[in-house]
Design a protein around this motif. Structure first.
Motif, PDB file in Angstrom:
ATOM      1  N   THR A  32      13.513  -8.990 -49.816  1.00 55.90           N
ATOM      2  CA  THR A  32      14.080 -10.185 -49.204  1.00 55.90           C
ATOM      3  C   THR A  32      15.604 -10.175 -49.307  1.00 55.90           C
ATOM      4  O   THR A  32      16.303 -10.521 -48.354  1.00 55.90           O
ATOM      5  CB  THR A  32      13.507 -11.450 -49.864  1.00 55.90           C
TER       6      THR A  32
ATOM      7  N   ALA B 205      16.901  -7.674 -46.762  1.00 49.27           N
ATOM      8  CA  ALA B 205      16.794  -8.192 -45.389  1.00 49.27           C
ATOM      9  C   ALA B 205      17.866  -9.239 -45.106  1.00 49.27           C
ATOM     10  O   ALA B 205      18.445  -9.267 -44.019  1.00 49.27           O
ATOM     11  CB  ALA B 205      15.401  -8.774 -45.164  1.00 49.27           C
ATOM     12  N   ALA B 206      18.141 -10.090 -46.078  1.00 46.37           N
ATOM     13  CA  ALA B 206      19.176 -11.111 -45.887  1.00 46.37           C
ATOM     14  C   ALA B 206      20.554 -10.466 -45.752  1.00 46.37           C
ATOM     15  O   ALA B 206      21.353 -10.840 -44.886  1.00 46.37           O
ATOM     16  CB  ALA B 206      19.162 -12.099 -47.051  1.00 46.37           C
TER      17      ALA B 206
ATOM     18  N   TRP C 245      21.211  -7.403 -44.775  1.00 44.52           N
ATOM     19  CA  TRP C 245      21.251  -6.654 -43.515  1.00 44.52           C
ATOM     20  C   TRP C 245      21.483  -7.602 -42.341  1.00 44.52           C
ATOM     21  O   TRP C 245      22.268  -7.305 -41.439  1.00 44.52           O
ATOM     22  CB  TRP C 245      19.927  -5.903 -43.354  1.00 44.52           C
ATOM     23  N   SER C 246      20.837  -8.744 -42.363  1.00 43.65           N
ATOM     24  CA  SER C 246      21.009  -9.736 -41.308  1.00 43.65           C
ATOM     25  C   SER C 246      22.438 -10.275 -41.291  1.00 43.65           C
ATOM     26  O   SER C 246      23.035 -10.462 -40.219  1.00 43.65           O
ATOM     27  CB  SER C 246      20.016 -10.878 -41.500  1.00 43.65           C
TER      28      SER C 246
ATOM     29  N   ARG D 124      24.636  -7.789 -39.654  1.00 46.57           N
ATOM     30  CA  ARG D 124      24.497  -7.870 -38.186  1.00 46.57           C
ATOM     31  C   ARG D 124      25.358  -8.998 -37.627  1.00 46.57           C
ATOM     32  O   ARG D 124      26.029  -8.832 -36.603  1.00 46.57           O
ATOM     33  CB  ARG D 124      23.040  -8.133 -37.795  1.00 46.57           C
ATOM     34  N   GLN D 125      25.362 -10.145 -38.294  1.00 43.29           N
ATOM     35  CA  GLN D 125      26.198 -11.268 -37.843  1.00 43.29           C
ATOM     36  C   GLN D 125      27.672 -10.935 -37.967  1.00 43.29           C
ATOM     37  O   GLN D 125      28.478 -11.296 -37.109  1.00 43.29           O
ATOM     38  CB  GLN D 125      25.864 -12.518 -38.642  1.00 43.29           C
TER      39      GLN D 125
ATOM     40  N   PRO E  91      23.558  -8.804 -31.816  1.00 39.88           N
ATOM     41  CA  PRO E  91      22.499  -8.440 -32.768  1.00 39.88           C
ATOM     42  C   PRO E  91      21.463  -7.481 -32.175  1.00 39.88           C
ATOM     43  O   PRO E  91      20.975  -6.596 -32.873  1.00 39.88           O
ATOM     44  CB  PRO E  91      21.872  -9.781 -33.133  1.00 39.88           C
ATOM     45  N   GLU E  92      21.151  -7.621 -30.893  1.00 41.02           N
ATOM     46  CA  GLU E  92      20.193  -6.716 -30.262  1.00 41.02           C
ATOM     47  C   GLU E  92      20.736  -5.299 -30.214  1.00 41.02           C
ATOM     48  O   GLU E  92      20.023  -4.326 -30.469  1.00 41.02           O
ATOM     49  CB  GLU E  92      19.844  -7.194 -28.843  1.00 41.02           C
TER      50      GLU E  92
ATOM     51  N   LEU F 100      20.751  -3.795 -33.665  1.00 40.05           N
ATOM     52  CA  LEU F 100      19.401  -3.357 -34.005  1.00 40.05           C
ATOM     53  C   LEU F 100      19.099  -2.008 -33.352  1.00 40.05           C
ATOM     54  O   LEU F 100      18.531  -1.114 -33.983  1.00 40.05           O
ATOM     55  CB  LEU F 100      18.376  -4.404 -33.585  1.00 40.05           C
TER      56      LEU F 100
ATOM     57  N   TRP G  64      20.845   0.667 -35.258  1.00 37.94           N
ATOM     58  CA  TRP G  64      20.170   0.926 -36.525  1.00 37.94           C
ATOM     59  C   TRP G  64      18.916   1.771 -36.320  1.00 37.94           C
ATOM     60  O   TRP G  64      18.684   2.730 -37.059  1.00 37.94           O
ATOM     61  CB  TRP G  64      19.825  -0.410 -37.192  1.00 37.94           C
TER      62      TRP G  64
ATOM     63  N   PRO H 196      24.421  -1.892 -38.653  1.00 42.14           N
ATOM     64  CA  PRO H 196      24.337  -2.815 -39.789  1.00 42.14           C
ATOM     65  C   PRO H 196      23.795  -2.113 -41.027  1.00 42.14           C
ATOM     66  O   PRO H 196      22.938  -1.240 -40.938  1.00 42.14           O
ATOM     67  CB  PRO H 196      23.376  -3.896 -39.309  1.00 42.14           C
TER      68      PRO H 196
END
Length: 135
Positions: free
Chosen positions: A20, A23-24, A26-27, A30-31, A41-42, A45, A48, A107
């Motif tokens: 978790t 994932a946070a 990594w997100s 991305r931002q 973000p697309e 992804l 990546w 990312p």
């Protein structure tokens, strides 16, 4: 039946907490790429996934290439030299595939700094009784 108190949940927590957190982070990266570089973000992804596929292909080729003695015949008189250098090149390629930092537009959770302790400014009272904060 509660999901938060079972022994299966307690057994899964050591695995789920780091996942978790990754994932946070990594997100958030991305931002950050979207904000700083304009990479949606697309698209991040897609970068990546493409980088992950390239690394997986390199690892697969290196691991399966160790058993391909028949390909050495193609090099003729240089077969001995190629047979000597092939494992060395494979070790370098595997090391790069596993340990090289991601590209700038990809990312990565490792770019997000983790802060264990939130440091708050120290409060001190002034002679007139008003609190002042120092940073």
């Amino acid at each position: 039946m509660s999901l938060g108190t079972g022994r299966h949940t307690r057994a899964a927590l050591p695995l789920l907490r780091p996942l978790t957190g990754w994932a946070a982070a990594w997100s958030l990266d991305r931002q950050r790429l979207w904000r700083e570089r304009g990479i949606t973000p697309e698209r991040a992804l897609a970068h990546w996934v493409a980088e992950l596929v390239v690394r997986a292909v390199i690892l697969t080729v290196c691991v399966t290439g160790l058993g391909q003695e028949s390909l050495l015949r193609l090099f003729g008189p240089f077969a001995d030299t190629v047979a000597y250098l092939c494992p060395l090149v494979m070790v370098v390629a595997i090391s790069l595939a596993l340990f090289k930092a991601p590209l700038a537009g990809t990312p990565a959770a490792r770019r997000c700094a983790r802060v264990d302790d939130v440091q708050t400014p120290a409060a001190s009272a002034t002679p007139n009784g008003v609190l002042s904060y120092s940073t």
